[in-house]
Scaffold this active site. Structure first.
Site, mmCIF file in Angstrom:
data_model
loop_
_atom_site.group_PDB
_atom_site.id
_atom_site.type_symbol
_atom_site.label_atom_id
_atom_site.label_comp_id
_atom_site.label_asym_id
_atom_site.label_seq_id
_atom_site.Cartn_x
_atom_site.Cartn_y
_atom_site.Cartn_z
ATOM 1 N N ASP A 1 41.470 54.843 130.616
ATOM 2 C CA ASP A 1 41.020 56.048 129.570
ATOM 3 C C ASP A 1 39.652 56.222 129.511
ATOM 4 O OD1 ASP A 1 43.010 56.916 126.446
ATOM 5 O OD2 ASP A 1 41.279 57.896 127.755
HETATM 6 C C1 GLC Z 1 40.689 60.607 125.935
HETATM 7 C C2 GLC Z 1 42.512 60.193 125.369
HETATM 8 C C3 GLC Z 1 43.171 60.558 126.664
HETATM 9 C C4 GLC Z 1 42.580 61.491 127.616
HETATM 10 C C5 GLC Z 1 41.292 61.198 128.137
HETATM 11 C C6 GLC Z 1 40.680 62.474 128.953
HETATM 12 O O1 GLC Z 1 39.848 59.848 125.188
HETATM 13 O O2 GLC Z 1 42.520 59.052 125.069
HETATM 14 O O3 GLC Z 1 44.607 60.588 126.175
HETATM 15 O O4 GLC Z 1 43.734 61.904 128.515
HETATM 16 O O5 GLC Z 1 40.374 60.592 127.095
HETATM 17 O O6 GLC Z 1 40.623 63.387 128.250
#
Ligand code: GLC
Length: 734
Positions: free
Chosen positions: A279
């Site tokens: 993430d």
């Molecule tokens: C964010 C979220 C995740 C998302 C990613 C890309 O922090 O936790 O769900 O897909 O970043 O935007």
């Protein structure tokens, strides 16, 4: 290693196996495949995001950019085509980019937030919503969506409960399958109108202590497996191509650096050989978590845990080459990550067709087209939940109606994760209601207050509108930034100014309907007793205003059922239906008055339970029966119930089947959802609903983590929600 190793791709008219392609790549080129760049990088922004800005400061060389493997957050056919074309002109081996983005509940046509979709209990419509989202995203150049989010949730203080389908593992698993089917279809290579899915957040992100985002998760492995893992497993069983790590710790180790979770469970036990992406920044966050001294150690730990792509930080870009040179990591780990990334590019046909579905002309026809908006409208109708109705709804077209509240004319109905949608395109609730009135002049509108502030003038306008009206429709709720990522609230009531508005309007003694636009179950103190009717609309999406108006005037009969409990107050949280009985359950026959599991000041029961929802008609359940009082592994049981629509309008009921294992090797929930049936009934119509109950549905994780059923006593429950059920006893005999 994936069996794609020996499959060939076409590059520049020549066939080459993925293995041979990797053999041609330099170490830097391989590492670059593990790097994900963000849109501002392509816009030359100096300070946007973590992985943009001066390349040298981030340890990113021109080579990395030329050879990077994927892009986060780019959408728009023209832009994607330009970036892909430029990339291929500069990439020595002609390896295309993967375009990834968060398409969670719609692209331009925004559907209700996933928690609302969960309350529809409509798996085919959920699948359709993902299929439409995929089609709009694909034609706009997206290859991968960071969805579905399948985290089980029990704490409405957490902002991201809006992104989940709720508190039940079985239902979350069913929705996970439906979303993956919708996003990916059955032929990702041939069906360019689909995108690869990325199930998230692995694992148990919804169990953060105190409902605070990014917070510690500490569960027994048994709890993890029994309640939290089924959604991810179901998505992967449905063929989901990617997994995203979660920010939280799992048993003391951050998921992104957790080899037990990623290598042993995800890859070895479950056999997942697709891409594992971190993430946002989660690799570098291993430092803050306290399991990495610096970015070098963070890079090593994440790669060893099996993270193939680092999102939005540059620990890999800066350190992997040195770590290989010092023999601190085996280059084979990089090769296996590159293989997974190239394999997905091959599955998507990107080597042969790097632009895949991106098409500016087709984009104009498909994106936000009427059919898609109609599907969003249909799903919004089914996602709203009627929480209370004391003979006020449905409204009549001849009534004089005052629509009062911060959402009366708000476009903020899309909710979090709707960055590609358009608030401007949202039909406002007041306008939708106006369209329902025989006299448009019968509509009175006043804000009454803002979401978190108010003025005397706003109150005066609201009072005047209310006094002139037959009925007040309150349009209240949370700003979409008050939920979603990092949108956690310790107080989950409506903002004070809105409660004040309700109280003052109540004094006018007019019938009041409250429509709620919010991203979480709320503490409804100050609303539930005061309003004569309450329609939970969540964030209903692009067609939300129209759908709410349709329901308020009876054009459709509310059919949503809660998939997350509404607590009596935040003091109860976490509160969920599939809880354990404890040794001193409240209300037991021999219970003491004081010394039982209870509060001195509030009830144990939530205000509104899992599965709850009202209708404009009445449903009568009768003659619940079970085919035998004994089940064996070979001989399943049938649970039957008669359902009659005893009201005056057609309606769709969701008949729910629960089971309780009276005595297990470990404690078992007082109820577990095992099946459900959506049944459309005309007034006066009766249908016999039949469920098959099998031994496999009684299996659970024992203390030794083995998953099997025990012989013994069980109860089956059938009814309209997790509280109002008829119990039927049976034995499992082995
Ligand atoms: C964010 C979220 C995740 C998302 C990613 C890309 O922090 O936790 O769900 O897909 O970043 O935007």
């Amino acid at each position: 290693m994936s069996n794609e190793t020996n499959q060939t791709v076409q590059i520049g008219g020549n066939s080459i196996t993925l293995n041979d392609l990797i053999g041609k790549m330099t170490l830097d080129e391989k590492i670059a495949q593990l790097i994900q760049l963000a849109v501002p990088f392509y816009e030359g922004a100096e300070d946007a995001g973590l992985i943009t800005g001066p390349m040298e400061s981030l340890g990113i060389t021109e080579d990395t950019v030329r050879n990077s493997g994927s892009v986060l957050g780019m959408a728009g056919a023209k832009d994607v085509i330009n970036v892909q074309r430029t990339h291929l002109e500069n990439n020595r081996l002609g390896i295309p980019l993967l375009m990834m983005a968060d398409i969670v509940h719609g692209f331009k046509t925004i559907f209700p937030v996933p928690l609302a979709i969960g309350c529809s209990w409509d798996l085919p419509l959920a699948e359709l919503s993902a299929e439409i989202a995929a089609k709009e995203a694909a034609v706009s150049g997206v290859h991968v969506t960071y969805a579905p989010m399948v985290d089980l949730v029990r704490d409405p203080r957490w902002g991201r409960v809006m992104e989940s389908t709720g508190e039940d593992p079985y239902l979350n698993a069913e929705f996970a399958r439906a979303f993956v089917r919708g996003f990916q279809g059955t032929d990702l290579a041939g069906d360019y109108d689909r995108v690869a899915a990325c199930v998230k957040h692995f694992a148990a992100y919804g169990a953060g202590e105190a409902g605070r985002d990014y917070n510690t998760v500490d569960l027994s492995e048994r709890q993890l497996r029994e309640f939290y893992l089924p959604g991810y497993k179901a998505a992967l069983d449905e063929g989901c191509e990617m997994v995203m790590t979660s920010f939280n710790t799992v048993d003391g180790i951050p998921a992104t650096g957790n080899s037990n979770l990623m290598r042993k469970l995800l890859r070895e036990e479950w056999g997942f050989d697709g891409i594992l992406i971190s993430d946002w920044g989660a690799v570098k966050e291993l430092i803050a978590h306290g399991i990495a001294a610096d970015e070098t150690e963070a890079a090593a730990k994440a790669l060893k845990a099996g993270v193939d792509i680092e999102m939005m930080t540059s620990c890999y870009a800066k350190n992997l080459a040195d770590l290989v040179a010092k023999n601190e990591i085996d280059e084979a780990l990089i090769d296996e990550a590159v293989m997974r990334i190239l394999t997905l590019k091959k599955k998507l046909g990107l080597f042969e067709n790097p632009y895949r579905a991106a098409n500016p002309e087709r984009e104009k026809e498909i994106v936000f087209c009427d059919d898609h908006r109609a599907a969003s409208f249909e799903l919004a109708l089914k996602s709203c939940v009627l929480l209370k109705n004391e003979s006020v709804l449905p409204l009549q077209s001849g009534q004089k109606i005052a629509v009062i509240g911060p959402f009366a004319q708000s476009g903020d109905l899309l909710g979090p994760w709707s960055w590609t949608g358009s608030h401007d395109a949202v039909v406002r609730l007041a306008d939708s209601i106006k369209n329902k009135l025989s006299q448009p002049s019968s509509l009175l509108v006043a804000a009454g207050c803002d979401i978190e502030s108010s003025t005397e003038e706003q109150w005066q306008e609201a009072r005047a509108a209310a006094e002139a009206a037959d009925v007040i429709v309150l349009a209240l709720g949370e700003h979409s930034d008050m939920s979603g990522e990092a949108g956690c609230r310790a107080n989950i009531q409506l903002p004070t100014v809105q409660l004040e508005l309700i109280r003052k309007l109540k004094a006018l003694n007019k019938p009041m309907v409250a429509v709620l636009f919010n991203g979480r179950p709320l503490d409804l103190h100050g609303v539930y007793d005061e309003a004569d009717a309450i329609l939970e609309a969540w964030f209903p999406g692009s067609e939300g205003g129209n759908a709410v108006a349709e329901l308020l005037f009876g054009g459709a009969n509310p059919s949503g059922r809660l998939t997350m409990s509404f607590p009596y107050s935040v003091g109860q949280v976490p509160v969920y239906y599939n809880a354990f009985n404890t040794g001193r359950p409240q209300g037991a026959a021999d219970a003491q008055v004081r010394y039982v599991s209870q509060y001195l000041d509030i009830p144990n029961e939530p205000l509104l339970p899992f599965g709850f929802g009202l209708s404009y008609t009445e449903y009568d359940y009768s003659e619940a029966s079970i085919s035998s009082d004994t089940m064996t592994a070979e001989q399943p049981l049938t649970v039957t119930v008669k359902l009659t629509n005893s009201g005056k309008v057609a309606g769709e009921e969701t008949v729910q089947l629960y089971v309780r294992d009276i005595s297990g090797e470990v404690v078992r929930p007082v109820k577990e959802l095992k099946d459900f049936r959506k049944v459309l009934l005309q007034p006066g119509e009766t249908q016999e609903i039949e469920f098959t109950l099998t031994e496999s549905q009684l299996r659970y994780y024992h203390s030794d983590l083995q998953h099997f059923s025990d012989a013994g006593e069980f109860l089956a429950f059938v009814g309209p929600n997790s509280k109002q059920t008829t119990a039927l006893s049976f034995k499992l005999v082995k």
